[in-house]
Design a protein around this motif. Structure first.
Motif, PDB file in Angstrom:
ATOM      1  N   UNK A 126       0.742  -1.006   0.040  1.00 30.59           N
ATOM      2  CA  UNK A 126       0.166  -0.043  -0.122  1.00 30.59           C
ATOM      3  C   UNK A 126       0.700   1.302   0.110  1.00 30.59           C
ATOM      4  N   UNK A 127       2.077   1.232   0.864  1.00 30.93           N
ATOM      5  CA  UNK A 127       2.825   2.138   1.029  1.00 30.93           C
ATOM      6  C   UNK A 127       3.673   2.713  -0.657  1.00 30.93           C
ATOM      7  N   UNK A 128       3.855   1.568  -1.127  1.00 29.47           N
ATOM      8  CA  UNK A 128       4.641   1.959  -2.369  1.00 29.47           C
ATOM      9  C   UNK A 128       3.578   2.083  -3.473  1.00 29.47           C
ATOM     10  N   UNK A 129       2.381   1.635  -3.669  1.00 28.73           N
ATOM     11  CA  UNK A 129       1.302   1.689  -4.552  1.00 28.73           C
ATOM     12  C   UNK A 129       0.993   3.224  -4.489  1.00 28.73           C
ATOM     13  N   UNK A 130       0.697   3.765  -3.190  1.00 27.66           N
ATOM     14  CA  UNK A 130       0.217   5.153  -3.280  1.00 27.66           C
ATOM     15  C   UNK A 130       1.450   6.398  -3.684  1.00 27.66           C
ATOM     16  N   UNK A 131       2.513   5.660  -3.481  1.00 28.95           N
ATOM     17  CA  UNK A 131       3.564   6.804  -4.219  1.00 28.95           C
ATOM     18  C   UNK A 131       4.108   6.425  -5.497  1.00 28.95           C
ATOM     19  N   UNK A 132       3.968   4.958  -5.906  1.00 25.05           N
ATOM     20  CA  UNK A 132       4.087   4.830  -7.265  1.00 25.05           C
ATOM     21  C   UNK A 132       3.216   4.016  -8.021  1.00 25.05           C
ATOM     22  N   UNK A 133       2.087   4.641  -8.414  1.00 25.16           N
ATOM     23  CA  UNK A 133       0.835   3.857  -9.174  1.00 25.16           C
ATOM     24  C   UNK A 133       1.174   3.633 -10.591  1.00 25.16           C
ATOM     25  N   UNK A 134       2.101   2.793 -10.747  1.00 22.25           N
ATOM     26  CA  UNK A 134       2.589   2.831 -12.110  1.00 22.25           C
ATOM     27  C   UNK A 134       2.178   1.241 -12.712  1.00 22.25           C
ATOM     28  N   UNK A 135       2.368   1.333 -14.039  1.00 23.29           N
ATOM     29  CA  UNK A 135       2.003   0.188 -14.827  1.00 23.29           C
ATOM     30  C   UNK A 135       2.840  -1.382 -14.302  1.00 23.29           C
ATOM     31  N   UNK A 136       2.212  -2.387 -14.039  1.00 22.34           N
ATOM     32  CA  UNK A 136       2.690  -3.577 -13.253  1.00 22.34           C
ATOM     33  C   UNK A 136       2.858  -3.561 -11.889  1.00 22.34           C
ATOM     34  N   UNK A 137       2.780  -2.534 -11.279  1.00 22.81           N
ATOM     35  CA  UNK A 137       2.737  -2.346  -9.797  1.00 22.81           C
ATOM     36  C   UNK A 137       4.032  -3.199  -9.136  1.00 22.81           C
ATOM     37  N   UNK A 138       3.957  -4.127  -8.152  1.00 20.58           N
ATOM     38  CA  UNK A 138       5.046  -4.411  -7.338  1.00 20.58           C
ATOM     39  C   UNK A 138       6.099  -5.066  -8.510  1.00 20.58           C
ATOM     40  N   UNK A 139       5.739  -5.536  -9.608  1.00 16.25           N
ATOM     41  CA  UNK A 139       6.959  -6.190 -10.518  1.00 16.25           C
ATOM     42  C   UNK A 139       7.609  -5.011 -11.155  1.00 16.25           C
ATOM     43  N   UNK A 140       7.132  -3.773 -11.233  1.00 17.37           N
ATOM     44  CA  UNK A 140       7.648  -2.975 -11.520  1.00 17.37           C
ATOM     45  C   UNK A 140       8.882  -2.215 -10.663  1.00 17.37           C
ATOM     46  N   UNK A 141       8.423  -2.259  -9.559  1.00 18.09           N
ATOM     47  CA  UNK A 141       9.192  -2.050  -8.029  1.00 18.09           C
ATOM     48  C   UNK A 141      10.469  -2.967  -8.299  1.00 18.09           C
ATOM     49  N   UNK A 142      10.313  -4.088  -8.650  1.00 21.92           N
ATOM     50  CA  UNK A 142      11.457  -5.079  -8.530  1.00 21.92           C
ATOM     51  C   UNK A 142      12.618  -4.681  -9.256  1.00 21.92           C
ATOM     52  N   UNK A 189      -4.633   1.958 -12.123  1.00 19.85           N
ATOM     53  CA  UNK A 189      -6.003   2.276 -13.068  1.00 19.85           C
ATOM     54  C   UNK A 189      -6.943   2.849 -12.231  1.00 19.85           C
ATOM     55  N   UNK A 190      -6.372   3.382 -10.896  1.00 21.22           N
ATOM     56  CA  UNK A 190      -7.335   3.926  -9.905  1.00 21.22           C
ATOM     57  C   UNK A 190      -7.342   5.260  -9.931  1.00 21.22           C
ATOM     58  N   UNK A 191      -8.474   6.039  -9.843  1.00 22.20           N
ATOM     59  CA  UNK A 191      -8.443   7.348 -10.007  1.00 22.20           C
ATOM     60  C   UNK A 191      -7.848   8.520  -9.036  1.00 22.20           C
ATOM     61  N   UNK A 192      -7.804   7.968  -7.721  1.00 25.60           N
ATOM     62  CA  UNK A 192      -7.106   8.537  -6.559  1.00 25.60           C
ATOM     63  C   UNK A 192      -6.715   7.468  -5.634  1.00 25.60           C
ATOM     64  N   UNK A 193      -5.528   7.115  -6.076  1.00 28.43           N
ATOM     65  CA  UNK A 193      -4.928   5.974  -5.074  1.00 28.43           C
ATOM     66  C   UNK A 193      -4.650   6.622  -3.901  1.00 28.43           C
ATOM     67  N   UNK A 194      -4.191   7.655  -3.817  1.00 29.19           N
ATOM     68  CA  UNK A 194      -3.821   8.383  -2.524  1.00 29.19           C
ATOM     69  C   UNK A 194      -4.953   8.252  -1.436  1.00 29.19           C
ATOM     70  N   UNK A 195      -6.297   8.206  -1.723  1.00 28.08           N
ATOM     71  CA  UNK A 195      -7.260   8.294  -0.929  1.00 28.08           C
ATOM     72  C   UNK A 195      -7.731   6.691  -0.743  1.00 28.08           C
TER      73      UNK A 195
END
Length: 603
Positions: A138-154, A302-308
């Motif tokens: 959740x912490x990473x996805x709020x800061x980096x709502x990028x394509x691929x999610x955690x696979x991109x973080x890796x 693909x979320x309109x407002x991941x921060x919330x």
């Protein structure tokens, strides 16, 4: 004459800027924003509009002087996926996303292998490190709502080879899950005595519905999951209420802990070693049942407002694990004997029933078993729907990170925001579900279950490692968590705990796989088969990791913390304003009464 149709693509990632990092002074002051790309085309009919929606979105060429890592960061940040998931969609994906056949059907094999106590221990321990993992995600996805999610973080926070292995592992996991879910459906419909030819028709029906939903794009996925999850949650709550009544003697006789004591026992096995192995075998089924817990992180792009939406969604996992899984599985252990021949994984080759259905049938409940079986079929649609969604997005991210051959066009995303090639590949692989027509469908179910289960453990370990590396990069670059919109309630300690626990589970699973209970009486072929049935995904992931290292001649263990890109892809790039907003929100939080702060912290 009709007005021209404006099908414009505005990359909402345009707020994300590439920050050229100066490692000497840790300043981020050279911003090169990814540009918006617009497309216009005139149409003469709705049919033409529909056809044009399948055309690929062409993005602006990147600066050729950028490094490979910088290109990957920008491409995944500006991916033309549509941000149409709303808060209610994400909440239901979080609450009901992992309630599928792993719980409704797969828990039967866990009960058969580990007994009621082993069942709760395996699922209980798994739920603790999954909670830590989801909070970190959740912490990473709020800061980096990028394509691929955690696979991109890796790829960004650990290493390119690790990213390649994580991407491929996650894609294979969901490729396997789609036919697995439909095979499970073909097993459950046997409850009604469905003739074999009609079971095949059920498979075809489920397959067509799942594929059709995903061609409606992310909005179709979100709406379908919203409805499916409400039905699944209602079923679990109803079962919990009914189960408590049955245990307490609503049908005339008090049951209590009958199946925990002689002649049944709480564990399976006559020796401590056999009981331990039986308990450890539950972890594979538990991992499969909990797979999907990380979907909220993938959906953030693909979320309109991941921060919330993301903080609430990630924290909802705690209540889902506690209420839906642990409560229902406790009741299953009280209502069903682990020796019941109807459980999948028992000695009966005709095992075909869900332990939820068995619990109701065994205690004389009429009508409800069929209702539960219908909900299981809906769960198949739900998890199958998530399989196509997750796999297609992962395949697109695989291409965006440069891990796939260009001729495959895995990164093809059309004007409706659908990763079209990824959806088609996943759909074709889903045809394996028609293997349910064979007499070996239960064996197929167990093989696919084992492959998917360990794949989930690899994915969760990768997420925890990415969170640890991200926090390390913040420290190394002279920055702090004060600039983060949301921080994991369990902190980096939770990620360490999750990573260590998953590592220990892998060790224990290796022991169970190599020296199963009664291995002295087993043939060499049976032992080898048992090992690969449990541990097959480990050599697959290791091969991907080492193969990429050798092919790319990439011998570093991980990216230096000081060199990590921890800015590209952020929706919030005005850090001064962000710090002010966060400070104000924290002040408002501290001013709340204790009970409100407690609720807001955990929910």
């Amino acid at each position: 004459m009709k007005k021209p149709f404006d099908a414009s693509y505005n990359s909402e990632s345009s707020n994300a800027s590439l920050y050229s990092q100066n490692n000497n002074n840790n300043n981020n002051n050279n911003n090169n924003p990814t540009s918006n790309v617009e497309y216009q085309y005139a149409t003469s009919s709705k049919w033409q509009d529909f056809k044009d929606s399948f055309k690929r979105v062409e993005l602006e060429e990147l600066d050729p002087t950028l490094t490979e890592a910088e290109k990957i960061a920008i491409i995944t940040a500006r991916s033309p996926l549509k941000r149409q998931l709303k808060n209610r969609h994400l909440q239901m994906i979080a609450i009901g996303g992992a309630i599928g056949t792993g719980l409704f059907v797969g828990s039967g094999s866990s009960l058969s292998a580990g007994g009621p106590a082993g069942l709760l221990i395996g699922y209980g321990i798994s739920s603790t490190f999954i909670l830590c993992m989801v909070c970190a995600l959740g912490e990473l996805a709020v800061e980096f709502p990028v394509s691929g999610g955690f696979t991109t973080y890796a790829t960004r926070f650990v290493d390119e080879s690790f990213g390649f292995a994580a991407n491929l592992n996650y894609a294979i996991q969901w490729l396997v899950t789609l036919p697995l879910e439909i095979v499970a459906a073909s097993i459950t419909v046997q409850f009604w005595g469905t003739p074999k030819k009609y079971r095949d028709a059920f498979v075809a029906l489920f397959y067509l519905v799942i594929i059709s939903i995903n061609f409606f794009g992310v909005k179709g996925y979100g709406e379908a999951e919203f409805v499916f999850s409400i039905i699944k949650v209602a079923c679990i709550i109803g079962f919990i209420i009914c189960g408590i009544a049955l245990v307490c003697g609503a049908r005339g006789s008090y049951i209590g802990g009958k199946y925990w004591h002689s002649p049944y026992s709480a564990f399976v096995g006559d020796t401590p070693g056999a009981r331990f192995k039986g308990t450890m075998s539950v972890f594979v089924s538990a991992a499969f049942a909990f797979s999907g817990s990380e979907l909220v992180g993938l959906a953030a792009a693909e979320t309109a407002n991941p921060r919330k939406a993301m903080p609430k969604a990630s924290k909802q996992v705690f209540w889902r694990l506690t209420l839906f899984y642990m409560a229902s599985l406790t009741l299953i252990g009280l209502l069903v004997s682990h020796t019941d021949s109807r459980l999948i994984g028992s000695s009966s080759v005709d095992a075909a029933a869900s332990p939820f259905v068995i619990a109701l049938v065994s205690h004389g409940i009429k009508g409800l078993p069929s209702v539960v079986n219908v909900v299981i079929c809906i769960a198949v649609l739900s998890v199958g729907n998530s399989s196509v969604y997750a796999c297609s997005r992962t395949l697109a991210a695989l291409d965006e990170q440069g891990f796939a051959p260009n001729w495959m066009h895995l990164g093809y995303i059309d004007r409706a925001g659908r990763p079209l090639v990824g959806i088609i590949i996943t759909s074709v692989f889903g045809l394996l579900s028609f293997i349910s027509a064979t007499d070996q469908q239960v064996n197929v179910f167990n093989w696919l279950l084992a492959i998917s289960g360990l794949s989930s453990l690899f994915s969760w370990a990768g997420i925890s490692l990415c969170h640890i590396r991200f926090r390390r990069a913040l420290t190394a670059q002279g920055r702090s968590t004060d600039e983060l919109t949301f921080t994991s309630p369990l902190g980096v300690i939770g990620s360490y705990y999750s990573l260590i626990m998953i590592f220990l589970v892998f060790i224990a699973e290796f022991w169970v796989a190599a020296w199963p209970t009664g291995y002295k009486e087993m043939s060499a072929g049976a032992i080898v088969e048992n090992f690969f049935e449990i541990y097959l995904s480990f050599p697959c992931v290791l091969t991907c990791y080492l193969g990429h290292k050798i092919y790319k001649k990439n011998w570093k263990l991980w990216i230096r913390a000081a060199d990590m890109d921890i800015d590209t892809g952020r929706r919030e790039t005005d850090f001064d304003q962000l710090r002010e907003d966060i400070a104000q929100e924290r002040a408002e939080f501290k001013a709340m009464p204790f009970y409100k702060r407690f609720y807001a912290f955990w929910c």
